[in-house]
Design a protein around this motif. Structure first.
Motif, short mmCIF file in Angstrom:
data_model
loop_
_atom_site.label_atom_id
_atom_site.label_comp_id
_atom_site.label_asym_id
_atom_site.label_seq_id
_atom_site.Cartn_x
_atom_site.Cartn_y
_atom_site.Cartn_z
N SER A 110 0.77 -1.23 0.08
CA SER A 110 0.01 0.07 -0.03
C SER A 110 0.65 1.35 0.07
O SER A 110 0.85 2.30 0.63
CB SER A 110 -1.09 0.02 1.29
OG SER A 110 -1.90 -1.05 1.08
N GLU A 136 -5.70 -0.58 -1.95
CA GLU A 136 -6.56 -1.53 -1.65
C GLU A 136 -7.57 -1.86 -2.70
O GLU A 136 -8.04 -3.16 -3.05
CB GLU A 136 -7.42 -1.14 -0.28
CG GLU A 136 -8.16 -2.25 0.22
CD GLU A 136 -8.97 -1.97 1.54
OE1 GLU A 136 -9.59 -2.67 2.08
OE2 GLU A 136 -8.66 -0.76 2.16
N GLN A 137 -8.38 -0.55 -3.15
CA GLN A 137 -9.10 -0.80 -4.20
C GLN A 137 -8.64 -1.43 -5.49
O GLN A 137 -9.33 -2.37 -6.22
CB GLN A 137 -9.61 0.64 -4.91
CG GLN A 137 -10.23 1.39 -3.61
CD GLN A 137 -10.41 2.98 -4.09
OE1 GLN A 137 -9.86 3.47 -4.98
NE2 GLN A 137 -11.55 3.47 -3.37
N LYS A 179 -8.38 -5.25 -4.93
CA LYS A 179 -9.46 -6.07 -5.07
C LYS A 179 -10.02 -6.25 -6.57
O LYS A 179 -10.60 -7.01 -7.01
CB LYS A 179 -10.67 -5.22 -4.17
CG LYS A 179 -10.41 -5.30 -2.84
CD LYS A 179 -11.45 -4.76 -2.00
CE LYS A 179 -11.31 -4.78 -0.73
NZ LYS A 179 -12.32 -3.71 0.34
N LYS A 180 -9.64 -5.08 -7.19
CA LYS A 180 -9.95 -5.02 -8.75
C LYS A 180 -9.32 -6.14 -9.48
O LYS A 180 -9.73 -6.84 -10.32
CB LYS A 180 -9.71 -3.71 -9.26
CG LYS A 180 -10.35 -3.65 -10.84
CD LYS A 180 -10.42 -2.10 -11.14
CE LYS A 180 -10.84 -2.07 -12.40
NZ LYS A 180 -10.81 -0.38 -12.81
N ARG A 225 -5.71 3.58 0.36
CA ARG A 225 -6.76 3.38 0.03
C ARG A 225 -7.02 3.11 -1.33
O ARG A 225 -7.72 2.01 -1.80
CB ARG A 225 -8.07 4.53 0.40
CG ARG A 225 -9.36 4.31 0.08
CD ARG A 225 -10.06 5.76 0.36
NE ARG A 225 -9.93 6.10 1.63
CZ ARG A 225 -10.27 7.32 2.17
NH1 ARG A 225 -10.69 8.18 1.24
NH2 ARG A 225 -10.36 7.49 3.27
N ARG A 226 -6.49 3.61 -2.23
CA ARG A 226 -6.19 3.31 -3.72
C ARG A 226 -5.72 2.02 -3.81
O ARG A 226 -6.07 1.15 -4.92
CB ARG A 226 -5.76 4.38 -4.61
CG ARG A 226 -5.74 4.28 -5.97
CD ARG A 226 -7.13 3.99 -6.45
NE ARG A 226 -7.16 4.06 -7.94
CZ ARG A 226 -8.26 3.36 -8.69
NH1 ARG A 226 -9.19 2.69 -7.96
NH2 ARG A 226 -8.24 3.30 -9.91
#
Length: 282
Positions: free
Chosen positions: A170, A212-213, A216-217, A209-210
């Motif tokens: 991250s 983590e996004q 997941k993507k 945060r990005r």
């Protein structure tokens, strides 16, 4: 494209991004080719082949291999400590001047300049081992980099890769945090309170945060996300300010599945910051 707080991270395998990627590739090639000090600035592996356990492990694995390729060889520091590999060694990198100096220092080895960033200057199935240390994070087309590693390997050939794990951890070293160069602490010391607070928010909240996004993507697939605006074009030199690819061990292993066999132990090894992948060509 100048660095900014905006997270300009795009997939390098999405066809609609090709024009942006080509522009970034041209800028990075000029950066590496024309910089008077870059290769000297990053030449901190001169002693790593003696001092670092993972480097020593790579060298030990190469001892039984006959045709060895290092991608992103830099000054070929492995040969300073392992002369026995020289006659079996090929190194490739972007700078023609660097390649010329390497040829002078190591006449028994082979060195080739990379002219097409999406293809290595090496024939199909010609290497018994391919290794790369802290290079893939600097590539605009990491999927092509991995495909090329598989292409040049002989069956049962050894694949070794070491890199930071930006997406997994991250973080992204080349991403602007705050409004300008420097850490939050440095900015606070200089009285730049607002910039320091924004820097802390970017590094502790916005960037994780990005990341983590995107993890997941990606899921069980791959997207090979890259940073369009690395800070290297404007800031003083710092390690990995020219990093492009948001490296991710899971993604690389997923991509190479079917070509490279990885022992499941890689998952335990890569729980820490550096990625260390070792596999064998099918």
């Amino acid at each position: 494209m100048k660095p900014s707080r905006t997270l300009r991270w795009i997939s390098s395998v999405a066809p609609e991004n090709e024009a942006l990627l080509r522009d970034l590739q041209e800028r990075m090639m000029r950066f590496y080719r024309d910089s008077a000090s870059y290769y000297g600035d990053i030449d901190f592996t001169a002693t790593a082949w003696q001092d670092d356990a993972s480097y020593r492990d790579i060298a030990a694995r190469l001892q039984t291999r006959e045709a060895i390729l290092e991608v992103g060889c830099g000054s070929a520091n492995i040969l300073k400590h392992h002369r026995e590999l020289e006659a079996r060694y090929t190194g490739c990198d972007f700078s023609p001047d660097l390649i010329r100096r390497n040829r002078e220092r190591h006449p028994s080895a082979r060195f080739e300049a990379i002219t097409d960033p999406r293809r290595f200057p090496v024939p199909d199935r010609s290497a018994d081992a391919v290794f790369s240390v802290y290079v893939i994070e600097h590539t605009i087309y990491p999927a092509d980099f991995l495909s090329e590693c598989a292409r040049v390997l002989k069956p049962s050939g050894l694949f070794v890769l070491r890199a930071p794990d930006f997406l997994g951890a991250s973080r992204m070293t080349s991403q602007r945090a705050g409004f300008g160069f420097g850490t939050g602490r440095d900015k606070l010391t200089k009285g730049k309170v607002i910039d320091a607070l924004v820097t802390g928010f970017d590094r502790k909240v916005a960037i994780p945060r990005r990341c983590e996004q995107l993890r997941k993507k990606i899921g069980e697939g791959f997207g090979f996300y890259v940073n369009l605006a690395p800070t290297c074009f404007e800031d003083p030199f710092a390690p990995d300010h020219d990093a492009i690819y948001l490296t991710y061990a899971e993604e690389m292993v997923n991509f190479l599945r079917g070509k490279i066999d990885f022992d499941e132990s890689w998952r335990a090894v890569n729980r820490q910051w550096p990625i260390y992948l070792v596999g064998v060509r099918k």
